[in-house]
Scaffold this motif. Structure first.
Motif, PDB file in Angstrom:
ATOM      1  N   VAL A  76       0.861   4.134  -3.103  1.00 48.31           N
ATOM      2  CA  VAL A  76       0.220   5.360  -3.061  1.00 48.31           C
ATOM      3  C   VAL A  76       1.401   6.346  -2.796  1.00 48.31           C
ATOM      4  O   VAL A  76       0.988   7.545  -3.252  1.00 48.31           O
ATOM      5  CB  VAL A  76      -0.482   5.471  -1.674  1.00 48.31           C
ATOM      6  N   SER A  77       2.704   5.849  -2.699  1.00 45.34           N
ATOM      7  CA  SER A  77       3.700   6.743  -2.668  1.00 45.34           C
ATOM      8  C   SER A  77       3.590   8.107  -1.968  1.00 45.34           C
ATOM      9  O   SER A  77       3.678   9.245  -2.176  1.00 45.34           O
ATOM     10  CB  SER A  77       4.177   7.197  -4.246  1.00 45.34           C
ATOM     11  N   CYS A  78       3.150   7.902  -0.788  1.00 46.17           N
ATOM     12  CA  CYS A  78       2.809   9.137   0.036  1.00 46.17           C
ATOM     13  C   CYS A  78       3.956   9.621   1.098  1.00 46.17           C
ATOM     14  O   CYS A  78       4.021  10.569   1.792  1.00 46.17           O
ATOM     15  CB  CYS A  78       1.688   8.891   0.974  1.00 46.17           C
ATOM     16  N   PHE A 122       0.772  -1.160   0.134  1.00 51.14           N
ATOM     17  CA  PHE A 122      -0.080   0.058  -0.042  1.00 51.14           C
ATOM     18  C   PHE A 122       0.734   1.196  -0.046  1.00 51.14           C
ATOM     19  O   PHE A 122       0.486   2.268  -0.731  1.00 51.14           O
ATOM     20  CB  PHE A 122      -0.770   0.047   1.278  1.00 51.14           C
ATOM     21  N   SER A 146      -5.422   7.231  -8.648  1.00 49.30           N
ATOM     22  CA  SER A 146      -6.235   6.342  -7.943  1.00 49.30           C
ATOM     23  C   SER A 146      -5.452   6.234  -6.503  1.00 49.30           C
ATOM     24  O   SER A 146      -6.359   6.044  -5.528  1.00 49.30           O
ATOM     25  CB  SER A 146      -6.421   4.989  -8.683  1.00 49.30           C
ATOM     26  N   SER A 147      -4.370   6.186  -6.624  1.00 43.74           N
ATOM     27  CA  SER A 147      -3.391   6.070  -5.503  1.00 43.74           C
ATOM     28  C   SER A 147      -3.615   7.060  -4.328  1.00 43.74           C
ATOM     29  O   SER A 147      -4.028   6.865  -3.165  1.00 43.74           O
ATOM     30  CB  SER A 147      -2.005   6.173  -5.748  1.00 43.74           C
ATOM     31  N   ALA A 148      -3.787   8.291  -4.843  1.00 43.01           N
ATOM     32  CA  ALA A 148      -4.040   9.534  -3.932  1.00 43.01           C
ATOM     33  C   ALA A 148      -5.694   9.251  -3.299  1.00 43.01           C
ATOM     34  O   ALA A 148      -5.462   9.624  -1.955  1.00 43.01           O
ATOM     35  CB  ALA A 148      -3.872  11.037  -4.822  1.00 43.01           C
ATOM     36  N   HIS A 167      -8.285   5.902   2.898  1.00 43.67           N
ATOM     37  CA  HIS A 167      -7.680   5.270   4.113  1.00 43.67           C
ATOM     38  C   HIS A 167      -7.137   5.957   5.257  1.00 43.67           C
ATOM     39  O   HIS A 167      -7.688   5.817   6.338  1.00 43.67           O
ATOM     40  CB  HIS A 167      -6.286   4.694   3.401  1.00 43.67           C
ATOM     41  N   ALA A 171      -7.195   6.583  -3.043  1.00 44.64           N
ATOM     42  CA  ALA A 171      -6.935   5.509  -2.100  1.00 44.64           C
ATOM     43  C   ALA A 171      -6.299   6.109  -0.571  1.00 44.64           C
ATOM     44  O   ALA A 171      -7.072   5.676   0.526  1.00 44.64           O
ATOM     45  CB  ALA A 171      -6.407   4.295  -2.600  1.00 44.64           C
ATOM     46  N   TYR A 172      -5.458   6.853  -0.755  1.00 50.55           N
ATOM     47  CA  TYR A 172      -4.605   7.145   0.563  1.00 50.55           C
ATOM     48  C   TYR A 172      -5.682   8.096   1.181  1.00 50.55           C
ATOM     49  O   TYR A 172      -5.661   7.975   2.547  1.00 50.55           O
ATOM     50  CB  TYR A 172      -3.327   7.774   0.078  1.00 50.55           C
ATOM     51  N   ARG A 173      -6.186   9.025   0.600  1.00 53.98           N
ATOM     52  CA  ARG A 173      -7.093   9.858   1.305  1.00 53.98           C
ATOM     53  C   ARG A 173      -8.370   9.145   2.238  1.00 53.98           C
ATOM     54  O   ARG A 173      -8.551   9.384   3.222  1.00 53.98           O
ATOM     55  CB  ARG A 173      -7.957  10.895   0.536  1.00 53.98           C
TER      56      ARG A 173
END
Length: 228
Positions: free
Chosen positions: A142-144, A138, A207-209, A215, A211-213
């Motif tokens: 998401v590369s956060c 994950f 999509s990753s951004a 989550h 999904a991160y928000r």
């Protein structure tokens, strides 16, 4: 006895000092590194090119700043696509493993101080006791957080290496493969291959951004309910 403690301390600090050294090298010599410069550093002979690309991944693993996607794109530009993809996939393993080992064997307090600079590092700790493979996947997809910081902290938190490397590989590989194809078509940026890969990269990023928000909101809601 005292000399033994000093030697142990040096061994513990050595990996972190290597990271600091890489940061100095980056800011003094590589800060404005471009795709063309990466190509200039890469030999044209396939075996030599593969070796240099893997070395770049190893150097990237010790620097929070070295551009991972430039390396992947350069591999696609100088190697046949059937060779560039395996080289880049091996590069993922190298890039993920070195800082993991640094985090696992370096002095814990030093690693914590490096990680403390990133407020979002608590996300990594959420997966330290369970769902480690999913956590590694994950946080890569998401590369956060900086890639190397995640690796460093997961090593420090003693993530199971097998779960860590599988999750990291699966989360990193899609972007690396797409970037490899884009690198192979870099001279034709209007080609269908380049455009399709670029569009997919954007879709993954968006999509990753999202999904991160989602989550984080979910985790915040759970924390709020737990305090009631």
């Amino acid at each position: 006895m005292r000399s033994g403690k000093i030697i142990k301390r040096i061994i513990q600090l050595a990996p972190v000092l290597m990271i600091v050294l890489m940061a100095v090298i980056y800011f003094t010599a590589l800060k404005d590194l471009t795709f063309e410069q990466v190509l200039n550093y890469t030999p044209t002979a396939p075996l030599a090119a593969a070796a240099v690309i893997l070395l770049m991944y190893a150097l990237k693993s010790l620097s929070y700043f070295f551009p991972m996607l430039l390396i992947a794109a350069a591999a696609g530009a100088v190697l046949p696509i059937y060779a560039a993809i395996p080289v880049n996939l091996l590069g993922i393993v190298i890039m993920a493993s070195i800082p993991y080992a640094v985090g696992k064997y370096a002095e814990g307090e030093v690693v914590d101080k490096l990680a403390a600079k990133h407020e979002k590092i608590s996300i990594v700790r959420e997966y330290s006791t369970k769902h480690q493979r999913f956590g590694a996947f994950f946080l890569r997809i998401v590369s956060c957080l900086p890639y190397d910081v995640v690796s460093l902290v997961m090593g420090s938190l003693r993530f199971d290496y097998k779960d860590y490397i599988i999750g990291s590989f699966l989360g990193t590989a899609p972007g690396i493969i797409l970037t490899t194809f884009m690198g192979s078509a870099i001279t034709e940026p209007l080609s269908p291959e380049f455009i399709i890969c670029a569009v997919i990269e954007v879709i993954i990023a968006v999509s990753s951004a999202v999904a991160y928000r989602i989550h984080r909101k979910k985790q915040g809601k759970i924390s709020g309910e737990g305090q009631e």
